[in-house]
Design a protein around this motif. Structure first.
Motif, mmCIF file in Angstrom:
data_model
loop_
_atom_site.group_PDB
_atom_site.id
_atom_site.type_symbol
_atom_site.label_atom_id
_atom_site.label_comp_id
_atom_site.label_asym_id
_atom_site.label_seq_id
_atom_site.Cartn_x
_atom_site.Cartn_y
_atom_site.Cartn_z
ATOM 1 N N TYR A 47 33.113 67.186 94.437
ATOM 2 C CA TYR A 47 33.834 68.053 93.390
ATOM 3 C C TYR A 47 35.374 68.001 93.800
ATOM 4 O O TYR A 47 35.754 68.274 94.826
ATOM 5 C CB TYR A 47 33.560 69.705 93.687
ATOM 6 C CG TYR A 47 34.028 70.507 92.785
ATOM 7 C CD1 TYR A 47 35.245 71.410 92.952
ATOM 8 C CD2 TYR A 47 33.847 70.626 91.348
ATOM 9 C CE1 TYR A 47 35.673 72.105 92.193
ATOM 10 C CE2 TYR A 47 34.427 71.254 90.450
ATOM 11 C CZ TYR A 47 35.319 72.390 90.912
ATOM 12 O OH TYR A 47 35.809 72.994 89.765
ATOM 13 N N LEU A 66 38.685 68.357 86.194
ATOM 14 C CA LEU A 66 37.611 67.997 85.439
ATOM 15 C C LEU A 66 37.624 66.502 84.907
ATOM 16 O O LEU A 66 36.604 66.078 85.067
ATOM 17 C CB LEU A 66 37.866 68.958 83.962
ATOM 18 C CG LEU A 66 37.120 68.609 82.958
ATOM 19 C CD1 LEU A 66 35.211 68.875 83.126
ATOM 20 C CD2 LEU A 66 37.332 69.589 81.812
ATOM 21 N N TYR A 111 30.504 73.800 85.202
ATOM 22 C CA TYR A 111 31.676 75.002 85.390
ATOM 23 C C TYR A 111 31.036 76.120 84.396
ATOM 24 O O TYR A 111 31.030 76.310 83.475
ATOM 25 C CB TYR A 111 33.121 74.680 84.813
ATOM 26 C CG TYR A 111 34.041 75.333 85.519
ATOM 27 C CD1 TYR A 111 34.674 74.970 86.505
ATOM 28 C CD2 TYR A 111 33.791 76.927 85.284
ATOM 29 C CE1 TYR A 111 35.588 75.950 87.257
ATOM 30 C CE2 TYR A 111 34.852 77.678 86.144
ATOM 31 C CZ TYR A 111 35.565 77.171 86.965
ATOM 32 O OH TYR A 111 36.410 77.859 87.885
ATOM 33 N N SER A 129 45.330 71.007 87.005
ATOM 34 C CA SER A 129 46.690 71.648 87.335
ATOM 35 C C SER A 129 46.699 71.898 89.003
ATOM 36 O O SER A 129 47.757 71.913 89.663
ATOM 37 C CB SER A 129 47.207 72.772 86.709
ATOM 38 O OG SER A 129 47.049 72.159 85.562
ATOM 39 N N ASP A 181 45.385 67.911 82.801
ATOM 40 C CA ASP A 181 44.194 68.745 83.555
ATOM 41 C C ASP A 181 44.134 68.498 85.020
ATOM 42 O O ASP A 181 44.295 67.460 85.343
ATOM 43 C CB ASP A 181 42.872 67.995 82.663
ATOM 44 C CG ASP A 181 41.710 68.551 83.451
ATOM 45 O OD1 ASP A 181 40.902 67.797 84.013
ATOM 46 O OD2 ASP A 181 41.346 69.840 83.107
HETATM 47 O O1 LIG Z 1 39.559 75.800 90.845
HETATM 48 P P1 LIG Z 1 38.524 75.860 90.089
HETATM 49 O O2 LIG Z 1 37.849 77.242 89.403
HETATM 50 O O3 LIG Z 1 37.227 75.034 90.683
HETATM 51 O O4 LIG Z 1 38.546 74.875 88.521
HETATM 52 C C1 LIG Z 1 38.781 73.831 88.670
HETATM 53 C C2 LIG Z 1 38.721 73.409 86.991
HETATM 54 O O5 LIG Z 1 39.872 73.933 86.287
HETATM 55 C C3 LIG Z 1 40.615 72.838 85.833
HETATM 56 O O6 LIG Z 1 41.860 72.555 86.516
HETATM 57 C C4 LIG Z 1 41.192 73.267 84.176
HETATM 58 O O7 LIG Z 1 42.023 72.796 83.650
HETATM 59 P P2 LIG Z 1 43.443 72.822 83.725
HETATM 60 O O8 LIG Z 1 43.873 72.061 84.964
HETATM 61 O O9 LIG Z 1 43.842 71.826 82.637
HETATM 62 O O10 LIG Z 1 43.893 74.118 83.505
HETATM 63 C C5 LIG Z 1 39.582 71.713 85.719
HETATM 64 O O11 LIG Z 1 40.280 70.601 85.634
HETATM 65 C C6 LIG Z 1 39.049 71.897 86.846
HETATM 66 O O12 LIG Z 1 37.691 71.223 86.920
#
Ligand SMILES: O=P(O)(O)OC[C@H]1O[C@](O)(COP(=O)(O)O)[C@@H](O)[C@@H]1O
Ligand SMILES: [Mg+2]
Ligand SMILES: [Mg+2]
Length: 335
Positions: A245, A249, A265, A127, A125
């Motif tokens: 932020y 997550l 989110y 990525s 998580d």
């Molecule tokens: O770049 P954004 O839109 O803020 O999204 C970040 C969110 O998406 C995520 O990366 C989604 O999870 P993955 O990395 O497992 O796909 C969360 O860890 C994180 O909170």
């Protein structure tokens, strides 16, 4: 305070995960040890992925694979590596009969048809933070299967709903590596001692403050958020809450678990159903937060009460953290 909590709290900080699991099992006369073994398998995979994360730059496990996963997102090498490590550990452990992973479109049958449990997981998580040395994690959710033991797992094993989880947690690969989980008797945290290769009990009973000084949200999406979200975020700013932020997550959630706060989110114009995945991101973190005295909602609805559809990778908005802050958001959402 229940006998179980007293015994758990009596377990001294510094106890190894192994000893803690054994103690815990002894508290349940009918426990047969399979869930204990499954938790050990997850901890083992966590240790291996921790090593991969720590030396990713040296071992060339960096960058994109060049293809997309079922979510249409670019798969990172470490996404794939972590997925392999967890699937292998859960398969070899023998107690998990099938796995739902963010990185696999379909359910992965492990061949352990006698296994009583299934696992839904987000193997890596955060990525977008992999190659820039920012905290990332693994999220997992465990169910007792409803399909016939002795045969392959079935879709319905994963669609039992958030309140049917029997355990859930995450591994955080951060400045220190931690395993945090619940089996329905509060939330416990272990810190990894790399030189000894052991997880040690560091947080016997994690409770999130009812209120908190932090809000976590990607405000880069401000213009794509529904009105109620902008209203709530303005309230946070007027109250001079602090914006934090990380973009992982697990890392944002973990911080707020200790400081108090809310992670958001929301749905966006591009993703009206939200971005995060219900079965292996929202449900497990919602189960943990409720066990820690907090709350998780999708807006007006409580995450654990949102019924799953047949889409294993379905998404949902997520607002999670200190109960009072989340209720405030719910009130704004319900207006
Ligand atoms: O770049 P954004 O839109 O803020 O999204 C970040 C969110 O998406 C995520 O990366 C989604 O999870 P993955 O990395 O497992 O796909 C969360 O860890 C994180 O909170
Ligand atoms: Mg994720
Ligand atoms: Mg992921």
């Amino acid at each position: 305070m229940s006998q179980t909590t007293e015994n758990t709290l009596a377990t001294p900080v510094g106890t190894t995960l192994e000893r803690y699991i054994m103690r815990k099992q002894a508290e349940f006369p009918f426990a047969t040890g399979e869930l204990s073994q499954l938790l050990r398998d997850i901890a083992l995979a966590g240790k291996i992925v921790n090593r991969d994360v720590n030396r990713a730059g040296l071992s060339r496990i960096t960058g994109a694979m060049g293809n997309n996963n079922v979510q249409g997102e670019a798969q990172q090498r470490l996404d794939v590596e972590a997925n392999i490590r967890f699937i292998r550990a859960l398969t070899n452990g023998g107690e998990c009969c099938a796995i739902l992973s963010e990185e696999n479109e379909e359910i992965v049958q492990t061949g352990n048809e006698h296994g009583k449990y299934v696992v839904a997981m987000d193997p890596l998580d955060g990525s977008s933070n992999i190659d820039v040395n920012v905290s990332i994690g693994t999220i997992f959710s465990i169910y007792r299967r409803v399909s016939r033991i002795g045969g392959p797992a079935r879709l319905e094993d994963f669609l039992q709903g958030g309140r049917a989880q029997i355990a859930a947690g995450y591994v955080l690969y951060g400045s220190s590596t931690m395993l945090v989980y619940t089996t329905g008797h509060g939330v416990v945290g272990f810190t990894y001692e790399t030189s000894l290769g052991e997880f040690f009990l560091s947080h016997p009973a994690i409770v999130i403050p009812q209120q908190g000084p932090v809000f976590s949200c990607n405000e880069g999406n401000w213009f794509d958020y529904p009105e109620f979200v902008r209203t709530f975020l303005m309230q946070c700013k007027e109250r001079r809450l602090t914006a934090r932020y990380v973009g992982s997550l697990v890392a944002d959630y973990h911080r707020n678990l200790f400081t108090g706060g809310i992670y958001l989110y929301p749905p966006t114009t591009a993703k009206p159903g939200g971005k995060l995945r219900l079965l292996y991101e929202c449900y497990p973190l919602a189960y943990l937060i409720e066990q820690a005295g907090g709350l998780a909602v999708t807006g007006a609805d409580v995450v654990l009460d949102v019924p799953p559809t047949a889409d294993l990778h379905q998404r949902a908005p997520l607002f999670v953290g200190s109960a009072e802050l989340v209720r405030e958001l719910q009130a704004v959402a319900a207006r």
